[in-house]
Design an enzyme around this catalytic site. Structure first.
Site, PDB file in Angstrom:
ATOM      1  CB  SER A 249      -0.960  -0.040   1.190  1.00 55.00           C
ATOM      2  OG  SER A 249      -2.046   0.828   0.989  1.00 55.00           O
TER       3      SER A 249
ATOM      4  CG  ASP B  73      -4.378  -2.045   0.587  1.00 58.81           C
ATOM      5  OD1 ASP B  73      -3.359  -2.652   0.976  1.00 58.81           O
ATOM      6  OD2 ASP B  73      -4.608  -0.867   0.874  1.00 58.81           O
TER       7      ASP B  73
END
Length: 340
Positions: A53, A169
């Protein structure tokens, strides 16, 4: 015979390879820039980078050759409200509130279209395939597309469709990719966890908190649910595969996924402060093997945190719940849009 001993001696004196694992955490990830600054000032260069991320964004910029000061300047420019709004391409799809096309263009601009093979430092970015519920290590192809995948928070950004996968993610399954850095060949790993505190990485400050019946309230609730699972998975991984060094910057509670992007200088300073204490031991550990052999210096290993085993990747029901929660948030958003 002399050549043989020369080779053995050379092998023993090989400098340990350093891997740097950077965690996700929204605006908290800006502290990673401070870690990179401190390492450079100490003359320490990582041989491998792994990120999830926001940690992946910072790692990719550094792997592409950008200096910490340059990354800081980009972060400061981007954190201005009008520039952040330019990255938001609101849409009406069924997979995310934002399309993410502008974000993809932003990554392409600053990385100049680089592929993983063109980076100066080997890099791994972490994503999750919603089709299989498995962690995916991205090491080939477009770096910008891989970044777009590792930051795709379910429900907010549409997944990246690539090679039959729907990538989102990576923090869902591996928010601090120590094991990925180890797989790349690192002997010593410095893990930087900016999301270690027990506070929410989604809730806004009291005066900015969304009402429970709004789309913002639903997103915050979904985010808090993700926090619980992400932290349990991270604790499990740290227990079973801890890094040699673990840096945990002290990040203010009001800095999270949704807010705090305008506090660039403060967050970088937090990263610097957290890294300086480990420098002496890190430098010592990075000495050539020959020194270790005769000085009898043990490799530095932290005491892993206590945590019960938790295999999130083997619980597909989690992903089903995530999909349902995202759908509920999206339906609420569409209902709100349609109201006169």
């Amino acid at each position: 015979m002399n050549r043989f001993f020369d080779r053995v001696k050379l092998s023993l004196r090989r400098k340990p390879r350093l891997g740097l694992a950077l965690s996700g955490g929204g605006a908290r990830g800006l502290a990673h820039i401070g870690v990179l600054k401190t390492l450079e000032e100490a003359g320490i260069q990582p041989d491998y980078l792994a990120g999830t991320s926001m940690g992946g964004v910072i790692a990719a910029a550094y792997a592409a050759g950008l200096k910490p000061d340059e990354i800081e300047q980009i972060a400061a420019d981007t954190s201005r409200t009008r520039n952040l709004l330019r990255l938001a391409d609101l849409s009406l799809p069924q997979q995310g509130i934002f399309r993410g096309e502008r974000l993809m263009a932003f990554f392409e601009q600053y990385l100049q279209g680089r592929t993983f093979a063109e980076l100066q430092i080997p890099l791994t970015l972490i994503a999750v395939d919603l089709n299989t519920g498995q962690e995916v290590c991205l090491r080939e192809g477009s770096v910008a597309q891989a970044l777009r995948a590792t930051v795709s928070v379910p429900g907010l950004l549409a997944p990246v469709v690539q090679g039959g996968m729907r990538l989102v993610d990576g923090g869902l399954l591996n928010n601090l990719p120590v094991d990925a850095a180890r797989q790349m060949g690192a002997d010593v790993i410095l893990g930087v966890d900016v999301d270690w505190q027990d506070d929410s990485t989604w809730q806004a400050p009291d005066h900015l908190k969304p009402h429970s019946g709004t789309i913002g309230g639903l997103i915050a609730t979904l985010g808090d649910s993700l926090d619980v699972l992400v932290r349990q998975q991270r604790a499990y991984k740290l227990q079973n595969a801890p890094p040699e060094f673990l840096v945990r910057p002290d990040i203010p509670a009001e800095v999270n996924v949704l807010t705090g992007y305008n506090r660039v200088a403060e967050l970088i300073a937090r990263g610097e402060e957290a890294t300086r204490p480990v420098l002496p031991a890190l430098k010592e550990t990075l000495q050539p093997h020959w020194d270790w052999l005769f000085a009898g210096r043990p490799r530095h290993r932290p005491t892993p945190p206590e945590s019960p085993p938790f295999m999130l990747r083997e619980q597909p029901v989690y992903l089903i719940g995530l999909a349902l929660a995202s759908f509920v948030a999206w339906r609420a958003f569409r209902t709100g849009v349609r109201r006169p």
